[in-house]
Design a protein around this motif. Structure first.
Motif, short mmCIF file in Angstrom:
data_model
loop_
_atom_site.label_atom_id
_atom_site.label_comp_id
_atom_site.label_asym_id
_atom_site.label_seq_id
_atom_site.Cartn_x
_atom_site.Cartn_y
_atom_site.Cartn_z
N GLN A 155 0.85 -1.19 0.00
CA GLN A 155 0.00 0.00 0.00
C GLN A 155 0.89 1.25 0.00
O GLN A 155 1.62 1.48 0.98
N HIS B 7 0.21 4.42 0.42
CA HIS B 7 -0.06 5.39 1.48
C HIS B 7 0.59 4.99 2.79
O HIS B 7 1.06 5.84 3.55
N MET B 8 0.56 3.73 3.04
CA MET B 8 1.18 3.24 4.26
C MET B 8 2.69 3.55 4.23
O MET B 8 3.27 3.95 5.23
N ILE C 98 4.11 5.97 2.62
CA ILE C 98 4.27 7.40 2.84
C ILE C 98 4.18 7.71 4.32
O ILE C 98 4.98 8.50 4.86
N LEU C 99 3.23 7.10 4.95
CA LEU C 99 3.04 7.34 6.38
C LEU C 99 4.30 6.98 7.16
O LEU C 99 4.79 7.77 7.99
N ARG D 248 7.06 9.30 6.49
CA ARG D 248 6.86 10.57 7.18
C ARG D 248 7.20 10.46 8.65
O ARG D 248 7.88 11.31 9.24
N ILE D 249 6.70 9.37 9.24
CA ILE D 249 6.97 9.19 10.66
C ILE D 249 8.48 9.12 10.90
O ILE D 249 9.02 9.79 11.79
N ALA E 146 -1.90 -7.23 10.19
CA ALA E 146 -3.27 -6.75 10.40
C ALA E 146 -3.81 -7.35 11.67
O ALA E 146 -3.36 -8.40 12.11
N LYS F 148 -1.56 -3.24 12.79
CA LYS F 148 -2.13 -1.98 12.31
C LYS F 148 -3.63 -2.08 12.41
O LYS F 148 -4.18 -3.18 12.29
N PRO F 149 -4.26 -1.00 12.61
CA PRO F 149 -3.68 0.36 12.67
C PRO F 149 -2.87 0.61 13.94
O PRO F 149 -3.25 0.15 14.99
N LYS G 55 1.55 5.87 16.25
CA LYS G 55 2.93 6.03 15.79
C LYS G 55 3.95 5.87 16.92
O LYS G 55 5.07 5.45 16.70
#
Lengths: 749, 185
Positions: free
Chosen positions: B11, B13-14, B16-17, B20-21, B83, B104-105, B108
């Motif tokens: 994924q 987006h994951m 990216i997350l 970012r973190i 998951a 997940k979720p 952070k």
């Protein structure tokens, strides 16, 4: 058929029907026999008369013969005398003795007893049985002789009785004829005839039949001749009676007097007491004929008699033969009838036995099929073209009862009787829509001549009942449909089952779907949360953005929790924990149903004991149990809400979990049934009836119990409310060493 | 030297997350890839300290990456992201040598914590290796022996020749201690 015809038939029927026939037959037979006997008796009587008459006629002939013979005899004597008297000169020589002897010898067979040559002025020269003799006759007698008038040259006179020389009362007759030799002297040739002898010569030979004889009487009623020698000379009217006074001789006397003495000829019968030495009463046949003595006015009468027995034998023989014949005939008839009867009886017995056996086996077969027919749990019935029921089994009647009572808005019938529906049409029993539907099917069978197979449903007391029906045409010998055989099977349960399975599978697939969806949702959810977190880091607190982001985060966490609960509940977890934290289980479930409970105005009170020990079990399964119980409580309180208390407690080695509600309660009579599979008080579609039975199974599997107490409003006492309390008891898990799955990393040396 | 992280997830987006973190909250370097099949190649080009991988991915999944690391005797530590509900797979991954797993979720903080731990571990490992490298020089061995001799003797004096106590204090093997005592006392 006219009324009279009808009645005549029935009347005859009555007579000739069965048992009566025998009696009538017998009666007719008796009458017939009686007639036969009577006629033959009459016949015989007539024949008897005829035979007797014939016999008598014969006797008459004999009597006539005798009469003629006697007459002839006398005439012969007279002729002989006359001829002799012509030879005048032969009297006056010394051969007179010889002549007389010759004449005597000649005439003895004719019955003379002596022959005499009488001189008027002289002696009488007589030749008789003792020979020749001469003697003097008294003058009176001499004058009598010579003064006799002559008829055709003869005179006949009877010697007076007192003049009889002998003791025997014989009737002596003198027949004389003059022998004229000279004017100066008169001479007579006189034969003395013993009338008895005279008659005897002829009469003795007479035999009528076997034993019949003849006797002769003179016109004075004296017996001149009779085989019974002591009768001779006696009075015919008295002699018999004298000898046998116990017999009435009226008849013979009458005959003698009226007929014989009057010179009549004829026949008759009379009662006699003697016959040829045999004494005793007997009937005799008599034939009589007159004898006129020539030269006199005298009238004798000859009777020829024979006992009836002469004829009787013949008659008797006839009678006997007839009777024997008839008897044989009758016997034959009776034997035949009897044999026929016996045979028929035996035959009918055998037939009856056979019939009974056949009947029994038929009855057995009938009963067997009837039992099958009746005990079948399918509706089996026969229906005709106008949709009238011809026959049906008990199950059909039950169904129809419910349908009819529903149609008429009454309670279902108490006593179910198949016969009450026979003859009724579908429209009369079922609701219009149902009747029309089935009517069409029946008509279709008749039209297409094929089996109709279909499903249909009825509404019966607010329940939907499904039937699977086959309508089968029944053909008669001509190939036309005589009736339709209907077999309908209640497949409601099956339908419900399949519905249930469908629902379960749908649920399962939904579950799987939900699980999959939840799983999928987790990913973007995680992303949202993560980025929100990042943004929160960059945002200053107490700013609007911060607040907004916080709200977003909170809702995401909400989603997360929901998803977690959902997945936990929908068996997505692969965890095979065999110990369960009960409190956590309850929590999970409550989370799921929280909103539903709230919308139904149900307040949930949690009263969990802290640090509840774990119990063996599968979390998912226990969640299912709790979910079921909570759902049931919610359903019981759906009308007006209520309070659901959930309590957990430790008790000895067990954990008790209480689910207490104040709903409508479970009525007493259902207490036994609530754990039964498919048992539900909910309407179809609202519930499957499996919740409690599955829960029970699960709890039992882990060594626990489910118990309950319940009171409905009706059963509750005054101050109590209705409600139900369920207690699930599970044994505490015996703690063993915790196996932790952690690998210890070692630093390599 | 900056520690390096490799993140693998199908994924984007994951990824990216995570990126970012890591970038915003950690001093570590991060490389991301969307395609797990590329991982061996990337790993061939450079060494990482940490691999963060999703468990279920099309092509090559987390466990396979783990196997790859093990087979090739790489030093990378692997953190598996699972998951919620894939507990058994997570345990399996741990058994195969994953450092840890995160469901997940995730918050952070959790992943940062785990990453930190992993990195600390790796630092320790590196330092230890460095030390051992230093200590494996030839003269050191003799120095080590001499040192050990004195050390053990001293300890023995202090602890009355109680081997177990010496063992405890020194952290040396019992057999070694006895040997020294025998030889040198």
């Amino acid at each position: 058929m006219s009324a009279s015809e009808k009645s005549s038939i029935t009347w005859l029927d009555k007579i000739f029907h069965g048992q009566r026939l025998y009696i009538v037959n017998l009666f007719l037979l008796f009458i017939l026999l009686f007639l036969v006997f009577w006629i033959s008796w009459r016949n015989l009587a007539i024949i008897k008369e005829v035979i007797r008459n014939d016999f008598n006629k014969q006797q008459l002939v004999l009597a006539r013969q005798v009469a003629y013979g006697v007459n002839a005899n006398i005439k012969d004597i007279q002729n002989d005398l006359r001829i002799e008297s012509q030879y005048k000169s032969s009297f006056f020589n010394n051969k007179l003795q010889e002549k007389l002897s010759l004449i005597y010898k000649r005439l003895v067979p004719k019955g003379i007893s002596e022959i005499a040559f009488i001189q008027q002025r002289g002696n009488a020269r007589v030749f008789d049985a003792s020979g020749y003799s001469e003697y003097n006759i008294p003058n009176e007698i001499r004058s009598v002789y010579f003064s006799q008038p002559l008829i055709e040259d003869f005179f006949v006179l009877e010697l007076p009785k007192e003049e009889d020389i002998t003791a025997n009362p014989k009737r002596l007759i003198e027949i004389g004829t003059p022998v004229s030799i000279s004017e100066s002297d008169k001479y007579l040739l006189v034969a003395t005839v013993n009338s008895t002898f005279l008659i005897q010569t002829i009469a003795q030979k007479v035999q009528s039949g076997e034993t019949g004889y003849c006797w002769v009487i003179d016109d004075q009623g004296r017996i001149l001749y009779h085989p019974k020698s002591d009768y001779v000379g006696e009075n015919a009217f008295e002699v018999r009676e004298k000898e046998m006074p116990y017999i009435s001789f009226d008849k013979i006397n009458q005959i003698q007097k009226d007929k014989m003495l009057t010179g009549e000829e004829g026949t008759g019968s009379y009662i006699a007491g003697w016959h040829r030495g045999v004494s005793g009463i007997m009937d005799k046949l008599i034939a009589y004929s007159p004898v006129k003595i020539p030269g006199t006015e005298w009238l004798w009468s000859v009777a020829v008699v024979a006992p009836i027995s002469e004829v009787q034998a013949a008659i008797d023989k006839m009678y006997t033969r007839q009777i024997i014949l008839e008897s044989l005939l009758i016997l034959g008839i009776f034997i035949t009838v009897f044999v026929a009867f016996v045979y028929k009886r035996r035959l009918s017995q055998v037939l009856e036995k056979k019939l009974r056996r056949t009947e029994r086996s038929l009855h057995q077969t009938e009963e067997y099929y009837h039992a099958i027919f009746e005990s079948a749990l399918d509706a089996i019935f026969l229906i005709d073209e106008e949709t009238r029921f011809i026959s049906m089994n008990m199950f059909t009647a039950k169904v129809l009862c419910s349908m009819l009572s529903q149609k008429e808005g009454q309670k279902p019938c108490e006593f179910i009787n198949p016969d009450q529906f026979v003859g009724m049409t579908l429209r009369e029993i079922l609701m219009e829509g149902d009747a029309e539907f089935l009517e069409k099917k029946v008509k279709r069978v008749y039209r297409r001549k094929k089996v109709e197979s279909f499903e249909h449903r009825f509404w019966m007391n607010d329940r939907k009942i499904h039937f699977n029906s086959k309508y089968i045409p029944i053909f008669d010998e001509k190939g036309n449909i005589s009736s339709v055989l209907g077999i309908s099977r209640d497949i409601t349960e099956k339908k419900e089952m399949s519905h249930l399975i469908y629902n379960t599978e749908k649920l399962a697939s939904v579950g799987t779907l939900a699980a999959g969806v939840a799983h999928e949702i987790n990913n973007p959810l995680g992303v949202i949360l993560g980025f929100t977190d990042l943004m929160l880091d960059r945002t200053e607190k107490d700013t609007q953005e911060y607040e907004d982001l916080k709200i977003i985060e909170e809702n995401c966490l909400n989603c997360k929790r929901i998803v977690e609960n959902l997945m936990s509940f929908a068996r997505v977890t692969e965890g095979l924990e065999d110990v369960v934290d009960v409190n956590r289980c309850i929590d999970t479930v409550v989370q799921v149903v929280k909103n539903t409970l709230m919308t139904n105005k149900i307040v949930t009170e949690m009263d969990v004991e802290e640090n509840l020990p774990k119990v063996p079990g599968d979390a998912r399964e226990l969640q299912q149990v709790f979910f079921n119980l909570i759902n049931n409580s919610a359903y019981a309180m759906r009308e007006s809400g209520g309070v659901l208390k959930i309590r957990t407690r430790i008790r000895e080695n067990n954990v008790d979990i209480y689910f207490i509600d104040n709903g409508v309660g479970i009525p007493n009579h259902l207490h036994n049934q609530i754990f039964d599979p498919f048992f539900t008080t909910k309407k179809v579609g609202e519930g499957t009836g499996l919740g409690l039975s599955v829960s029970y199974g699960i709890v039992k599997k882990y060594g626990g119990t489910i118990k309950f107490t319940s009171k409905t409003k009706v059963e509750a006492k005054e101050n109590e409310k209705s409600g139900t309390k369920f207690v699930v008891t599970l044994p505490i898990h015996q703690v063993q060493n915790n196996h932790e799955i952690v690998k210890v990393e070692t630093i390599e040396s | 030297m900056q520690q390096k992280i490799l993140a693998v997830d199908d994924q984007p987006h994951m990824l990216i997350l995570i990126e970012r973190i890591i970038k915003e909250r950690t001093p570590y370097h991060i490389t991301t890839t969307n395609n797990p099949l590329e991982v061996p190649k990337i790993m061939g080009n450079e060494n990482f300290d940490l691999i963060i991988s999703d468990l279920k991915m099309p092509g090559m999944d987390g466990l396979e990456i783990l196997d790859h690391v093990n087979k090739n005797n790489r030093n990378e530590k692997v953190i598996i992201i699972t998951a919620f509900g894939e507990l058994e797979s997570a345990i399996q991954a741990m058994q195969r040598g994953a450092f840890d797993y995160i469901t997940k979720p995730f918050k952070k903080e959790k992943i940062l914590h785990t990453i930190d731990r992993a990195m600390t571990w790796q630092r320790m490992v590196k330092e230890t290796e460095k030390m051992l490298g230093i200590l494996s020089i030839f003269p050191y061995r003799d120095a080590e022996t001499a040192f050990k001799k004195i050390y053990i003797t001293e300890l023995a004096k202090q602890l009355n020749n109680d081997v177990s106590q010496i063992c405890e204090k020194s952290g040396l093997q019992e057999s070694e201690i006895r040997q020294y005592l025998q030889n040198y006392s």
